[in-house]
Design an enzyme around this catalytic site. Structure first.
Site, PDB file in Angstrom:
ATOM      1  N   THR A  54      -5.626  -6.756  10.777  1.00  0.00           N
ATOM      2  CA  THR A  54      -5.902  -5.487  10.079  1.00  0.00           C
ATOM      3  C   THR A  54      -5.389  -4.285  10.860  1.00  0.00           C
ATOM      4  O   THR A  54      -4.760  -3.384  10.304  1.00  0.00           O
ATOM      5  CB  THR A  54      -7.429  -5.331   9.867  1.00  0.00           C
ATOM      6  OG1 THR A  54      -7.943  -6.523   9.262  1.00  0.00           O
ATOM      7  CG2 THR A  54      -7.755  -4.128   9.008  1.00  0.00           C
TER       8      THR A  54
ATOM      9  N   PHE B  21     -15.599   4.103   6.623  1.00  0.00           N
ATOM     10  CA  PHE B  21     -14.224   4.453   6.251  1.00  0.00           C
ATOM     11  C   PHE B  21     -13.972   4.357   4.747  1.00  0.00           C
ATOM     12  O   PHE B  21     -12.847   4.564   4.296  1.00  0.00           O
ATOM     13  CB  PHE B  21     -13.224   3.569   7.012  1.00  0.00           C
ATOM     14  CG  PHE B  21     -13.414   2.084   6.809  1.00  0.00           C
ATOM     15  CD1 PHE B  21     -12.922   1.439   5.685  1.00  0.00           C
ATOM     16  CD2 PHE B  21     -14.065   1.324   7.769  1.00  0.00           C
ATOM     17  CE1 PHE B  21     -13.092   0.081   5.491  1.00  0.00           C
ATOM     18  CE2 PHE B  21     -14.237  -0.049   7.598  1.00  0.00           C
ATOM     19  CZ  PHE B  21     -13.752  -0.658   6.453  1.00  0.00           C
TER      20      PHE B  21
ATOM     21  N   ARG C  63       2.329  -6.274   9.335  1.00  0.00           N
ATOM     22  CA  ARG C  63       1.617  -5.117   9.879  1.00  0.00           C
ATOM     23  C   ARG C  63       2.148  -4.715  11.246  1.00  0.00           C
ATOM     24  O   ARG C  63       2.207  -3.515  11.571  1.00  0.00           O
ATOM     25  CB  ARG C  63       0.109  -5.401   9.909  1.00  0.00           C
ATOM     26  CG  ARG C  63      -0.503  -5.295   8.509  1.00  0.00           C
ATOM     27  CD  ARG C  63      -1.884  -5.844   8.441  1.00  0.00           C
ATOM     28  NE  ARG C  63      -2.592  -5.456   7.221  1.00  0.00           N
ATOM     29  CZ  ARG C  63      -3.728  -6.020   6.827  1.00  0.00           C
ATOM     30  NH1 ARG C  63      -4.280  -6.980   7.546  1.00  0.00           N
ATOM     31  NH2 ARG C  63      -4.314  -5.632   5.719  1.00  0.00           N
TER      32      ARG C  63
ATOM     33  N   HIS D 175      -2.296  -5.345   1.535  1.00  0.00           N
ATOM     34  CA  HIS D 175      -3.594  -6.006   1.340  1.00  0.00           C
ATOM     35  C   HIS D 175      -3.314  -7.453   0.979  1.00  0.00           C
ATOM     36  O   HIS D 175      -2.337  -7.747   0.292  1.00  0.00           O
ATOM     37  CB  HIS D 175      -4.370  -5.364   0.182  1.00  0.00           C
ATOM     38  CG  HIS D 175      -5.467  -6.252  -0.343  1.00  0.00           C
ATOM     39  ND1 HIS D 175      -6.702  -6.322   0.244  1.00  0.00           N
ATOM     40  CD2 HIS D 175      -5.486  -7.158  -1.372  1.00  0.00           C
ATOM     41  CE1 HIS D 175      -7.446  -7.208  -0.405  1.00  0.00           C
ATOM     42  NE2 HIS D 175      -6.729  -7.727  -1.386  1.00  0.00           N
TER      43      HIS D 175
ATOM     44  N   ARG E 285      -2.186 -14.249   4.727  1.00  0.00           N
ATOM     45  CA  ARG E 285      -2.926 -13.583   5.816  1.00  0.00           C
ATOM     46  C   ARG E 285      -2.146 -13.719   7.131  1.00  0.00           C
ATOM     47  O   ARG E 285      -2.131 -12.793   7.956  1.00  0.00           O
ATOM     48  CB  ARG E 285      -4.323 -14.190   5.972  1.00  0.00           C
ATOM     49  CG  ARG E 285      -5.233 -14.038   4.770  1.00  0.00           C
ATOM     50  CD  ARG E 285      -5.721 -12.644   4.503  1.00  0.00           C
ATOM     51  NE  ARG E 285      -6.566 -12.118   5.548  1.00  0.00           N
ATOM     52  CZ  ARG E 285      -7.258 -10.970   5.453  1.00  0.00           C
ATOM     53  NH1 ARG E 285      -7.173 -10.233   4.335  1.00  0.00           N
ATOM     54  NH2 ARG E 285      -7.995 -10.539   6.423  1.00  0.00           N
TER      55      ARG E 285
ATOM     56  N   GLU F  53      -9.491 -10.806  -7.782  1.00  0.00           N
ATOM     57  CA  GLU F  53      -8.571  -9.674  -7.614  1.00  0.00           C
ATOM     58  C   GLU F  53      -7.374  -9.782  -8.553  1.00  0.00           C
ATOM     59  O   GLU F  53      -6.900  -8.769  -9.099  1.00  0.00           O
ATOM     60  CB  GLU F  53      -8.120  -9.602  -6.148  1.00  0.00           C
ATOM     61  CG  GLU F  53      -9.279  -9.202  -5.232  1.00  0.00           C
ATOM     62  CD  GLU F  53      -8.955  -9.290  -3.745  1.00  0.00           C
ATOM     63  OE1 GLU F  53      -9.864  -9.028  -2.941  1.00  0.00           O
ATOM     64  OE2 GLU F  53      -7.799  -9.609  -3.383  1.00  0.00           O
TER      65      GLU F  53
ATOM     66  N   ASN G 216      -2.093   0.379   6.644  1.00  0.00           N
ATOM     67  CA  ASN G 216      -1.599  -0.869   7.230  1.00  0.00           C
ATOM     68  C   ASN G 216      -0.743  -1.690   6.265  1.00  0.00           C
ATOM     69  O   ASN G 216      -0.653  -2.906   6.371  1.00  0.00           O
ATOM     70  CB  ASN G 216      -2.750  -1.684   7.834  1.00  0.00           C
ATOM     71  CG  ASN G 216      -3.796  -2.074   6.812  1.00  0.00           C
ATOM     72  OD1 ASN G 216      -3.653  -1.764   5.628  1.00  0.00           O
ATOM     73  ND2 ASN G 216      -4.825  -2.768   7.255  1.00  0.00           N
TER      74      ASN G 216
ATOM     75  N   LYS H  81       0.815  -1.217   0.000  1.00  0.00           N
ATOM     76  CA  LYS H  81       0.000   0.000   0.000  1.00  0.00           C
ATOM     77  C   LYS H  81       0.858   1.281   0.000  1.00  0.00           C
ATOM     78  O   LYS H  81       2.070   1.230   0.265  1.00  0.00           O
ATOM     79  CB  LYS H  81      -0.936  -0.032   1.212  1.00  0.00           C
ATOM     80  CG  LYS H  81      -1.989  -1.154   1.134  1.00  0.00           C
ATOM     81  CD  LYS H  81      -2.979  -1.074   2.284  1.00  0.00           C
ATOM     82  CE  LYS H  81      -4.055  -2.138   2.183  1.00  0.00           C
ATOM     83  NZ  LYS H  81      -5.061  -2.050   3.280  1.00  0.00           N
TER      84      LYS H  81
ATOM     85  N   TYR I 286     -12.548  -2.004  -3.860  1.00  0.00           N
ATOM     86  CA  TYR I 286     -13.060  -2.052  -2.485  1.00  0.00           C
ATOM     87  C   TYR I 286     -14.590  -1.917  -2.440  1.00  0.00           C
ATOM     88  O   TYR I 286     -15.136  -1.525  -1.401  1.00  0.00           O
ATOM     89  CB  TYR I 286     -12.400  -0.961  -1.642  1.00  0.00           C
ATOM     90  CG  TYR I 286     -11.022  -1.339  -1.121  1.00  0.00           C
ATOM     91  CD1 TYR I 286     -10.847  -2.441  -0.282  1.00  0.00           C
ATOM     92  CD2 TYR I 286      -9.901  -0.589  -1.452  1.00  0.00           C
ATOM     93  CE1 TYR I 286      -9.592  -2.789   0.196  1.00  0.00           C
ATOM     94  CE2 TYR I 286      -8.631  -0.936  -0.967  1.00  0.00           C
ATOM     95  CZ  TYR I 286      -8.495  -2.040  -0.145  1.00  0.00           C
ATOM     96  OH  TYR I 286      -7.253  -2.374   0.340  1.00  0.00           O
TER      97      TYR I 286
END
Ligand code: ATP
Ligand code: MG
Length: 140
Positions: free
Chosen positions: A93, A59, A104, A117, A87, A128, A114, A11, A51
């Site tokens: 998150t 948010f 993270r 993704h 993950r 995706e 964070n 990100k 998203y």
């Protein structure tokens, strides 16, 4: 468990701090192989579509603005049980809840900024991946 693929984004908070290599190294050390990678600047339309599942969340607007605030690196990762493995190495998150040693925990600045993704299911991973990559861009 079979070798599968997942989709990852490094990100804008991480690219801004020159952490592309550090994040990628953490993914590789977790047993994931980068089989496609490109640095892009997402358009607002792309971020909103990507998203869309969060469209009703409070948010959403901030999240879209954040995701287009700088370059991101989109990647396809391959490995044993790739979705779950990714993950696990990403961490929770909210970095305040993330386990020691996770990406993270090490790098994220906030629940929004964070750093990474990762797809949350094999079905979403396929969607995706197809959103950002042509089949010929993925070289396993
Ligand atoms: P990602 O989908 O980015 O891998 P995730 O699956 O851990 O993250 P989601 O619930 O899908 O988390 O939320 C998507 C993203 O929206 C989060 O990564 C984070 O950047 C942002 N986000 C989630 N919850 C909040 C919140 N309460 N406040 C601000 N931003 C949030
Ligand atoms: Mg998610």
């Amino acid at each position: 468990m079979a070798v599968t693929r997942t989709f990852s984004i490094i990100k804008p908070d991480a690219t801004a701090r020159n952490l592309t290599g550090a994040v990628t190294q953490a993914l590789e050390e977790a047993g994931l192989r980068v089989v496609a990678s490109k640095r892009i600047r997402m358009t607002r339309e792309q971020a909103e579509a990507f998203y869309a599942v969060h469209r009703e969340r409070p948010f959403f607007g901030d999240l879209v603005s954040f995701m287009i605030s700088g370059p991101v690196v989109v990647q396809v990762l391959e490995g044993e049980d790739a979705v779950a493995r990714n993950r696990e190495v990403m961490g929770a998150t909210n970095p305040a809840d993330a386990a020691e040693g996770t990406i993270r925990k090490r790098f994220a600045q906030s629940i929004e900024a964070n750093s990474v993704h990762g797809s949350d299911s094999e079905e979403n991973a396929a969607t995706e991946i197809a959103f950002f990559f042509e089949p010929g861009e993925i070289v396993g």
